[in-house]
Motif scaffolding. Structure first.
Motif, PDB file in Angstrom:
ATOM      1  N   ALA A  24       2.015  -2.984  -0.643  1.00  0.00           N
ATOM      2  CA  ALA A  24       0.904  -3.083   0.301  1.00  0.00           C
ATOM      3  C   ALA A  24       1.198  -4.093   1.401  1.00  0.00           C
ATOM      4  CB  ALA A  24      -0.375  -3.470  -0.431  1.00  0.00           C
ATOM      5  N   ARG A  25       0.723  -3.761   2.602  1.00  0.00           N
ATOM      6  CA  ARG A  25       0.874  -4.635   3.766  1.00  0.00           C
ATOM      7  C   ARG A  25      -0.489  -4.809   4.431  1.00  0.00           C
ATOM      8  NH1 ARG A  25       4.229  -0.503   3.847  1.00  0.00           N
ATOM      9  NH2 ARG A  25       3.313   0.552   5.631  1.00  0.00           N
ATOM     10  N   LEU A  26      -0.817  -6.013   4.806  1.00  0.00           N
ATOM     11  CA  LEU A  26      -2.054  -6.285   5.527  1.00  0.00           C
ATOM     12  C   LEU A  26      -1.752  -6.182   7.014  1.00  0.00           C
ATOM     13  CD1 LEU A  26      -5.008  -6.973   4.983  1.00  0.00           C
ATOM     14  CD2 LEU A  26      -4.389  -9.389   5.113  1.00  0.00           C
ATOM     15  N   MET A  27      -2.295  -5.148   7.654  1.00  0.00           N
ATOM     16  CA  MET A  27      -1.991  -4.862   9.055  1.00  0.00           C
ATOM     17  C   MET A  27      -2.971  -5.537  10.016  1.00  0.00           C
ATOM     18  SD  MET A  27       0.595  -3.138   8.301  1.00  0.00           S
ATOM     19  CE  MET A  27       1.122  -2.620   9.911  1.00  0.00           C
ATOM     20  N   ALA A  28      -4.216  -5.693   9.577  1.00  0.00           N
ATOM     21  CA  ALA A  28      -5.233  -6.334  10.417  1.00  0.00           C
ATOM     22  C   ALA A  28      -6.145  -7.152   9.527  1.00  0.00           C
ATOM     23  CB  ALA A  28      -6.032  -5.295  11.188  1.00  0.00           C
ATOM     24  N   PHE A  29      -6.575  -8.292  10.037  1.00  0.00           N
ATOM     25  CA  PHE A  29      -7.487  -9.182   9.328  1.00  0.00           C
ATOM     26  C   PHE A  29      -8.235  -9.949  10.408  1.00  0.00           C
ATOM     27  CE2 PHE A  29      -8.519 -13.203   7.177  1.00  0.00           C
ATOM     28  CZ  PHE A  29      -9.158 -12.718   6.042  1.00  0.00           C
ATOM     29  N   GLU A  30      -9.422  -9.474  10.727  1.00  0.00           N
ATOM     30  CA  GLU A  30     -10.215 -10.060  11.804  1.00  0.00           C
ATOM     31  C   GLU A  30     -11.675 -10.039  11.393  1.00  0.00           C
ATOM     32  OE1 GLU A  30      -8.490  -7.235  14.452  1.00  0.00           O
ATOM     33  OE2 GLU A  30     -10.316  -6.038  14.527  1.00  0.00           O
ATOM     34  N   PRO A  31     -12.534 -10.759  12.072  1.00  0.00           N
ATOM     35  CA  PRO A  31     -13.928 -10.837  11.637  1.00  0.00           C
ATOM     36  C   PRO A  31     -14.552  -9.463  11.370  1.00  0.00           C
ATOM     37  CG  PRO A  31     -13.535 -12.406  13.394  1.00  0.00           C
ATOM     38  CD  PRO A  31     -12.286 -11.568  13.268  1.00  0.00           C
ATOM     39  N   GLY A  32     -14.943  -9.271  10.099  1.00  0.00           N
ATOM     40  CA  GLY A  32     -15.617  -8.046   9.705  1.00  0.00           C
ATOM     41  C   GLY A  32     -14.726  -6.846   9.472  1.00  0.00           C
ATOM     42  N   ARG A  33     -13.398  -7.009   9.484  1.00  0.00           N
ATOM     43  CA  ARG A  33     -12.495  -5.850   9.392  1.00  0.00           C
ATOM     44  C   ARG A  33     -11.148  -6.250   8.796  1.00  0.00           C
ATOM     45  NH1 ARG A  33      -8.603  -3.944  13.068  1.00  0.00           N
ATOM     46  NH2 ARG A  33      -8.186  -1.728  12.874  1.00  0.00           N
ATOM     47  N   ALA A  34     -10.607  -5.339   7.967  1.00  0.00           N
ATOM     48  CA  ALA A  34      -9.254  -5.514   7.441  1.00  0.00           C
ATOM     49  C   ALA A  34      -8.628  -4.132   7.282  1.00  0.00           C
ATOM     50  CB  ALA A  34      -9.281  -6.234   6.094  1.00  0.00           C
ATOM     51  N   VAL A  35      -7.331  -4.055   7.527  1.00  0.00           N
ATOM     52  CA  VAL A  35      -6.591  -2.806   7.351  1.00  0.00           C
ATOM     53  C   VAL A  35      -5.401  -3.092   6.449  1.00  0.00           C
ATOM     54  CG1 VAL A  35      -5.309  -0.935   8.454  1.00  0.00           C
ATOM     55  CG2 VAL A  35      -7.275  -1.968   9.632  1.00  0.00           C
ATOM     56  N   LEU A  36      -5.323  -2.314   5.368  1.00  0.00           N
ATOM     57  CA  LEU A  36      -4.240  -2.395   4.409  1.00  0.00           C
ATOM     58  C   LEU A  36      -3.431  -1.104   4.520  1.00  0.00           C
ATOM     59  CD1 LEU A  36      -3.546  -4.365   1.958  1.00  0.00           C
ATOM     60  CD2 LEU A  36      -4.615  -2.631   0.538  1.00  0.00           C
ATOM     61  N   ALA A  37      -2.112  -1.193   4.468  1.00  0.00           N
ATOM     62  CA  ALA A  37      -1.268   0.007   4.555  1.00  0.00           C
ATOM     63  C   ALA A  37      -0.235  -0.011   3.439  1.00  0.00           C
ATOM     64  CB  ALA A  37      -0.563   0.067   5.909  1.00  0.00           C
ATOM     65  N   LEU A  38       0.145   1.171   2.990  1.00  0.00           N
ATOM     66  CA  LEU A  38       1.243   1.300   2.060  1.00  0.00           C
ATOM     67  C   LEU A  38       1.910   2.642   2.252  1.00  0.00           C
ATOM     68  CD1 LEU A  38       0.075   2.407  -1.328  1.00  0.00           C
ATOM     69  CD2 LEU A  38      -1.509   0.982  -0.098  1.00  0.00           C
ATOM     70  N   ASP A  39       3.210   2.668   1.966  1.00  0.00           N
ATOM     71  CA  ASP A  39       3.970   3.896   2.105  1.00  0.00           C
ATOM     72  C   ASP A  39       3.603   4.862   0.994  1.00  0.00           C
ATOM     73  OD1 ASP A  39       5.296   2.831   4.311  1.00  0.00           O
ATOM     74  OD2 ASP A  39       6.907   1.997   3.068  1.00  0.00           O
ATOM     75  N   ILE A  40       3.536   6.137   1.320  1.00  0.00           N
ATOM     76  CA  ILE A  40       3.302   7.176   0.320  1.00  0.00           C
ATOM     77  C   ILE A  40       4.666   7.512  -0.283  1.00  0.00           C
ATOM     78  CG2 ILE A  40       2.460   9.520  -0.077  1.00  0.00           C
ATOM     79  CD1 ILE A  40       0.478   9.081   2.232  1.00  0.00           C
ATOM     80  N   ARG A  41       4.957   6.870  -1.424  1.00  0.00           N
ATOM     81  CA  ARG A  41       6.255   6.991  -2.087  1.00  0.00           C
ATOM     82  C   ARG A  41       6.154   7.938  -3.274  1.00  0.00           C
ATOM     83  NH1 ARG A  41       6.146   0.832  -3.099  1.00  0.00           N
ATOM     84  NH2 ARG A  41       6.159   1.632  -5.232  1.00  0.00           N
ATOM     85  N   GLU A  42       7.297   8.454  -3.679  1.00  0.00           N
ATOM     86  CA  GLU A  42       7.353   9.376  -4.820  1.00  0.00           C
ATOM     87  C   GLU A  42       6.761   8.753  -6.085  1.00  0.00           C
ATOM     88  OE1 GLU A  42       8.187  12.671  -5.036  1.00  0.00           O
ATOM     89  OE2 GLU A  42       8.214  12.507  -2.848  1.00  0.00           O
ATOM     90  N   ASP A  43       7.044   7.470  -6.321  1.00  0.00           N
ATOM     91  CA  ASP A  43       6.572   6.835  -7.550  1.00  0.00           C
ATOM     92  C   ASP A  43       5.088   6.488  -7.526  1.00  0.00           C
ATOM     93  OD1 ASP A  43       7.090   4.837  -5.641  1.00  0.00           O
ATOM     94  OD2 ASP A  43       7.645   3.353  -7.157  1.00  0.00           O
ATOM     95  N   LEU A  44       4.407   6.786  -6.422  1.00  0.00           N
ATOM     96  CA  LEU A  44       2.952   6.572  -6.336  1.00  0.00           C
ATOM     97  C   LEU A  44       2.191   7.891  -6.313  1.00  0.00           C
ATOM     98  CD1 LEU A  44       2.834   3.659  -3.712  1.00  0.00           C
ATOM     99  CD2 LEU A  44       2.854   3.506  -6.226  1.00  0.00           C
ATOM    100  N   LYS A  45       2.897   8.980  -6.579  1.00  0.00           N
ATOM    101  CA  LYS A  45       2.280  10.305  -6.534  1.00  0.00           C
ATOM    102  C   LYS A  45       1.917  10.790  -7.930  1.00  0.00           C
ATOM    103  CE  LYS A  45       4.652  11.730  -2.316  1.00  0.00           C
ATOM    104  NZ  LYS A  45       5.609  12.688  -1.734  1.00  0.00           N
ATOM    105  N   GLN A  46       0.999  11.766  -7.964  1.00  0.00           N
ATOM    106  CA  GLN A  46       0.660  12.425  -9.220  1.00  0.00           C
ATOM    107  C   GLN A  46       1.490  13.699  -9.347  1.00  0.00           C
ATOM    108  OE1 GLN A  46      -0.458  15.206  -7.750  1.00  0.00           O
ATOM    109  NE2 GLN A  46      -2.696  15.237  -7.722  1.00  0.00           N
ATOM    110  N   GLN A  47       1.228  14.495 -10.370  1.00  0.00           N
ATOM    111  CA  GLN A  47       2.081  15.636 -10.713  1.00  0.00           C
ATOM    112  C   GLN A  47       2.123  16.741  -9.660  1.00  0.00           C
ATOM    113  OE1 GLN A  47      -0.807  14.895 -12.126  1.00  0.00           O
ATOM    114  NE2 GLN A  47      -2.048  16.749 -12.208  1.00  0.00           N
TER     115      GLN A  47
END
Length: 137
Positions: A24-47
């Protein structure tokens, strides 16, 4: 109340072992708002090849807590989260954008939009969440 800036908030995220595990990466952190991002990787997928719903729930929970922390201070904990999945998450990146809809002295309520971003930059809303966060300071 201890307040954080983006650099300090990123240090908090880096101190969370599960956040490090999923990248996870924190892309934005400002008053009243935050954006978290992460790569959609094979090991985070379901069947079926889509990002696992538990990972989406994690992203919503953490983004909501960071957004609330911009209003309540650094010492906060999630008290509840609900999530509605609208379509499978696939693509290159997942972004969880949370915003504060209400903030009192000790509690905040936030909304979070979860968006899958494809390699070509196309964005698709895949889930929405709402959460309550409490100050523990």
């Amino acid at each position: 109340m201890i307040t954080l800036d983006l650099a300090s908030a990123r240090k908090v995220l880096a101190a969370q072992p599960f956040s490090v595990l999923v990248g996870a990466r924190l892309m934005a952190f400002e008053p009243g708002r935050a954006v978290l991002a992460l790569d959609i990787r094979e090991d985070l997928k379901q069947q079926n090849g889509f990002m696992h719903g538990g990972v989406l729930a994690y992203a919503a929970d953490n983004a909501i807590t960071f957004a609330a922390g911009t209003k309540l201070g650094a010492e906060v904990l999630t008290s509840g989260v609900t999530i509605s999945y609208m379509r499978p998450a696939s693509g290159a990146t997942l972004e969880a954008e949370a915003s504060v809809t209400y903030a009192g002295r000790r509690q905040a309520v936030c909304r979070c939009d979860l968006v899958a971003v494809s390699e070509d930059g196309a964005r698709s809303l895949v889930a929405v969440a709402q959460g309550s966060v409490l100050s523990v300071a």
